[in-house]
Write a protein that holds these residues in place. Structure first.
Motif, short mmCIF file in Angstrom:
data_model
loop_
_atom_site.label_atom_id
_atom_site.label_comp_id
_atom_site.label_asym_id
_atom_site.label_seq_id
_atom_site.Cartn_x
_atom_site.Cartn_y
_atom_site.Cartn_z
N GLU B 231 0.67 -1.21 -0.07
CA GLU B 231 -0.03 0.02 -0.01
C GLU B 231 0.85 1.25 -0.15
O GLU B 231 0.46 2.30 -0.46
CB GLU B 231 -0.91 0.04 1.18
N HIS B 232 2.27 1.07 0.38
CA HIS B 232 2.93 2.35 0.67
C HIS B 232 3.28 2.77 -0.91
O HIS B 232 3.47 3.96 -1.06
CB HIS B 232 4.15 1.96 1.40
N ARG B 234 0.97 2.45 -3.31
CA ARG B 234 0.02 3.50 -3.77
C ARG B 234 0.29 4.74 -3.27
O ARG B 234 -0.35 5.88 -3.95
CB ARG B 234 -1.06 2.61 -3.24
N THR B 235 0.42 4.98 -2.13
CA THR B 235 0.61 6.12 -1.36
C THR B 235 1.66 7.08 -2.15
O THR B 235 1.39 8.30 -2.41
CB THR B 235 1.12 6.06 0.13
N ARG B 237 2.41 6.94 -5.29
CA ARG B 237 1.68 7.36 -6.42
C ARG B 237 0.93 8.42 -6.14
O ARG B 237 0.79 9.33 -6.96
CB ARG B 237 1.19 6.17 -6.97
N HIS B 245 10.73 7.24 -9.88
CA HIS B 245 10.92 7.46 -8.25
C HIS B 245 10.19 6.52 -7.43
O HIS B 245 11.02 6.15 -6.58
CB HIS B 245 10.59 9.19 -8.22
N HIS B 249 12.74 4.24 -4.94
CA HIS B 249 12.65 4.51 -3.53
C HIS B 249 11.58 3.74 -2.78
O HIS B 249 11.66 3.61 -1.71
CB HIS B 249 12.38 6.20 -3.40
N HIS B 250 10.63 3.17 -3.42
CA HIS B 250 9.37 2.53 -2.85
C HIS B 250 9.39 1.06 -3.12
O HIS B 250 8.92 0.09 -2.41
CB HIS B 250 8.10 3.11 -3.06
N ARG B 253 14.14 0.02 -3.27
CA ARG B 253 14.45 0.05 -1.90
C ARG B 253 13.82 -0.88 -0.89
O ARG B 253 14.52 -1.35 -0.02
CB ARG B 253 14.25 1.54 -1.33
N ASN B 254 12.68 -1.15 -1.21
CA ASN B 254 11.82 -1.81 0.00
C ASN B 254 12.27 -3.32 -0.09
O ASN B 254 12.33 -4.10 0.70
CB ASN B 254 10.52 -1.60 0.15
N LEU B 327 19.09 -1.28 6.58
CA LEU B 327 18.11 -1.09 5.58
C LEU B 327 16.71 -1.36 6.10
O LEU B 327 15.82 -0.54 5.51
CB LEU B 327 18.18 -2.01 4.48
N PRO B 329 14.68 -0.33 9.30
CA PRO B 329 14.68 0.63 10.77
C PRO B 329 13.94 -0.56 11.73
O PRO B 329 14.07 -0.28 12.81
CB PRO B 329 13.86 1.85 10.60
N ARG B 330 12.88 -1.11 11.26
CA ARG B 330 12.45 -1.88 12.30
C ARG B 330 13.07 -3.03 12.79
O ARG B 330 12.40 -3.37 14.07
CB ARG B 330 11.06 -2.84 11.48
N ARG B 332 16.39 -2.69 13.48
CA ARG B 332 17.46 -1.62 14.14
C ARG B 332 16.82 -1.18 15.52
O ARG B 332 17.51 -1.36 16.40
CB ARG B 332 17.61 -0.38 13.31
#
Ligand SMILES: Nc1ncnc2c1ncn2[C@@H]1O[C@H](COP(=O)(O)OP(=O)(O)OP(=O)(O)O)[C@@H](O)[C@H]1O
Ligand code: SF4
Ligand SMILES: [Mg+2]
Lengths: 372, 334
Positions: B231-232, B234-235, B237, B245, B249-250, B253-254, B327, B329-330, B332
């Motif tokens: 869903e991120h 979609r956000t 976009r 981009h 980045h989404h 990267r993920n 990579l 944060p959850r 870390r």
């Protein structure tokens, strides 16, 4: 639209960008239909939906789960899944039909003019980027704002949505925020480019009741301050009462009733709307400005929650005639065969000048209280 | 983050100790059951008792525990650990320092490794991303077919076919066309040439990388598809960002989080592949050294090389874990 007039005249005009004049129609959806390709064939999730929303006003779209609220909003944003197809209709922003644009052009309106707040902020925010990055991302990528400036704006946005300690929290990640705070971040992210229209898809459903009220109040405040047009999607009539100017009730992909909020609460014209109003738990305790009729209805039901029996149909199996007939307490034979069109209610049946429409063969009887 | 690295490092030291201990137990039992490895030192000659005793003393095999089946020989183990602590990894049967042997062999292995890693990273990321981007289209089907096809040919089959079917005619053709010192002629040499180390590891490295990339392609595809559906995305976009981009980045990267995990796993796989490859292609590297050491019953060398490989593996695992935490944060902040 008396309530609206009061609201906009008392609201301070947004200081920054050129705002739309209050009352100007900003988003106009017309005869929208969306179909999905599924293994069982093509299904129509949204069927001939029309609505419009003006600057400084809030339109609530209400309906049970699966009635096409999200799908219709995603269509406006150009964010539908690849299996979806818009088969007809228009979505005009200040006269420009977004659906007729090339996808790249359409994308340019997103965020800048029409922005969207999603239901589940935890899933909707990217877990691997800081909140600050996500708030400033569009400003940096689209407006060429510098890193430092984007960060400053991100802090401002967090302040705007009343996240405490914004300066420090801007460097944190979404999972470090509580549900309510995360939804505020989601709202801030949608506001980053100062859009004229905000579509909020069940922005408070995942939150508990007190937090819900806070977030809704915040949305209403920001909307008034910026003379924004707000499309608030919800399945909760209780939410509608407090914040909306107009209501569109959806069922099985269609609008079944459209009316100003006061009128709809005072006297619904569609049996489905009436059933939804009865299922609202204790309107009074939510401080909702509900009409007396709805309260009387709730009392008549013995103060209990009156849930609508049965389930809404899935898009593949919409019943013949009136889609609501299997669950309608006042259905007649004609309802099983003839689909009722969404028709304007004649002026002589209305108590105010505001136009209303309902898709029921017996709308006038329901409105007059003669049925049910 | 600092505490995370410390915790992982301590765990790694524990793992390493366990590996070394198990290795010690295995070799000890092998000695106890198979007889004196000191004899291997003399090859075909029959040594006198005093000669054997001298060699045993030199390689730390003189402890009586090596004659008692089932004795874990903790004494020699402690001695060896003490040696490791001072950087002393022992010698081979000919008295050459294990560290010295590794120092000459490791660079070739590293070259092979570099070629392998670059090959499968590039292949995996590129083809995996393409397949995800064009999901369900001909490009996707083609790439998935290819990856299954690659899997159907294990690395040793690829190498055998290459070495005995293609390499000789190819190198002859290259020599007659471009001259025997030309680059193409070096590339297709059937065996390793220390003077042209890069050229001679290139083709085996590409083959090994290709073999490793099959699973990696599928993993990259799957993890990117998962990100696409997120869903991120979609956000992102909905903010009106360019598709490029959003992708970078989404999506990419993920999906880099599971991909980095896979890099760690594939590393160990590539290590095993390198042993086979070096053995078959006569590349003088860590795998080649190990291969020879095992064949020559050179216990000291086997233990030394395996220990060093274990250390390298564990260090890579730590690096992967730290990259993983960097990579995501959850992880870390757990
Ligand atoms: N990708 C899809 N493929 C097939 N059908 C879909 C897809 N997405 C949605 N639908 C169908 O479209 C209908 C409308 O879905 P939508 O998400 O708009 O409902 P909603 O009104 O937002 O409900 P909720 O309150 O649960 O969010 C649903 O019945 C669903 O079955
Ligand atoms: S048309 Fe008939 S079935 Fe449909 S809502 Fe009206 S009365 Fe009920
Ligand atoms: Mg929805």
């Amino acid at each position: 639209m008396t309530a609206v007039g009061q609201m906009t005249t008392s609201a301070p005009t947004g200081g920054t960008a050129l705002r739309a004049a209050a009352g100007e129609t900003l988003l106009e959806v017309e005869d929208l239909a969306v179909e999905f390709r599924t293994p069982d064939g093509t299904v129509r999730a949204v069927d001939g939906l029309s609505y419009s929303v003006r600057a400084g006003e809030t339109l609530a779209i209400v309906g049970e789960s699966g009635c096409g609220k999200s799908v219709s909003s995603l269509a406006v944003m150009g964010l539908l899944a690849p299996t979806a197809r818009i088969t007809k209709g228009a979505a005009r922003f200040r006269g420009t039909d977004l659906l007729a644009l090339r996808p790249k052009e359409h994308r340019r309106y997103c965020g800048e003019h029409v922005a969207m707040v999603f239901q589940d902020a935890l899933a909707a925010l990217n877990p691997v980027h800081t909140v600050g990055y996500q708030l400033g991302e569009a400003l940096r990528a689209r407006h060429g704002v510098s890193r430092g400036e984007a960060r400053r704006r991100a802090v401002e946005l967090l302040d705007l949505v009343k996240v405490p300690n914004a300066r420090q929290r801007v460097d944190e990640y979404p999972h470090q925020f509580s549900g309510g705070m995360r939804q505020r971040v989601m709202i801030a992210s949608a506001l980053a480019m100062d859009p004229e229209v905000l579509i909020a898809d069940e922005p408070t459903t995942a939150l508990d009741v007190t937090v819900q009220a806070q977030v809704l109040r915040l949305l209403a405040e920001i909307q008034a301050e910026r003379t924004m047009a707000l499309v608030l999607i919800t399945h909760d009539m209780g939410v509608v009462a407090g914040v909306a100017d107009d209501v569109t009730v959806m069922y099985a992909g269609r609008a079944v009733e459209q009316a100003p909020v006061r009128e709809i609460f005072a006297a619904p014209a569609h049996p489905y709307t009436r059933a939804l109003l009865r299922s609202v738990p204790s309107l009074a305790t939510r401080g909702a400005a509900a009409g007396a009729g709805a309260r009387a209805d709730a009392k008549a039901a013995g103060g209990r929650l009156d849930v609508i029996p049965g389930r809404p149909p899935s898009p593949g199996q919409v019943p013949s005639g009136c889609p609501f007939h299997p669950r309608c307490e006042v259905a007649q034979d004609v309802c099983r065969t003839d689909p009722p069109p969404l028709a304007a209610i004649p002026a002589e049946a209305l108590t105010t000048a505001a136009p209303r429409a309902a898709a029921c063969h017996f709308a006038l009887d329901v409105l007059g209280g003669a049925r049910g | 983050m600092g505490r995370y690295i410390l915790r992982r490092s301590l765990q790694a030291v524990g793992t390493l100790f366990l590996v070394v201990f198990v290795l010690h137990l295995l070799t000890t039992f092998a000695i106890q059951l198979n007889g004196n490895p000191a004899l291997a030192f003399f090859g075909d000659r029959v040594p006198s008792a005093s000669q054997v005793a001298a060699v045993e003393a030199r390689f730390g095999l003189d402890d009586p525990c090596f004659d008692q089946v089932g004795n874990p020989c903790l004494g020699p183990f402690a001695e060896r650990l003490a040696g490791y602590a001072q950087g002393d990894f022992g010698t081979n049967l000919r008295g050459r320092e294990v560290t010295d042997i590794v120092a000459t062999a490791a660079p070739n292995t590293l070259k092979l490794f570099a070629v392998v890693t670059v090959t499968w990273l590039v292949m995996g990321m590129f083809l995996g991303s393409m397949a995800a981007r064009w999901r369900g289209r001909p490009a996707d089907h083609g790439i998935r077919m290819t990856s299954v096809l690659i899997d159907a040919f294990p690395i040793f089959v690829l190498l055998l076919v290459y070495r005995y079917v293609f390499s000789v005619p190819l190198s002859e053709w290259a020599r007659s066309t471009f001259g025997s010192d030309s680059l193409p002629a070096q590339l297709f040499r059937p065996s390793f040439d220390a003077d042209h180390a890069w050229a001679s590891v290139l083709v085996p490295g590409l083959l090994l990388g290709l073999a490793g990339s099959a699973a990696f392609i599928r993993l990259v595809r799957a993890s990117q598809l998962e990100s696409y559906a997120g869903e991120h995305v979609r956000t992102a976009r909905s903010k009106g960002l360019h598709e490029r981009h959003v992708l970078l980045h989404h999506v990419v990267r993920n999906s880099s989080v599971p991909v980095v995990t896979a890099v760690g796993l594939t590393f160990t796989e590539a290590l095993a592949g390198a042993v086979i490859t070096e053995g078959m292609m006569n590349i003088y590297g860590m795998g080649g050294v190990l291969w020879e050491a095992v064949r020559g019953s050179d216990i000291g060398l086997v233990i030394g090389v395996v220990t060093i490989l274990a250390i390298v593996t564990v260090v890579v695992m730590i690096v992967v874990d730290v990259a993983y935490a960097a990579l995501d944060p959850r992880i870390r902040y757990e």
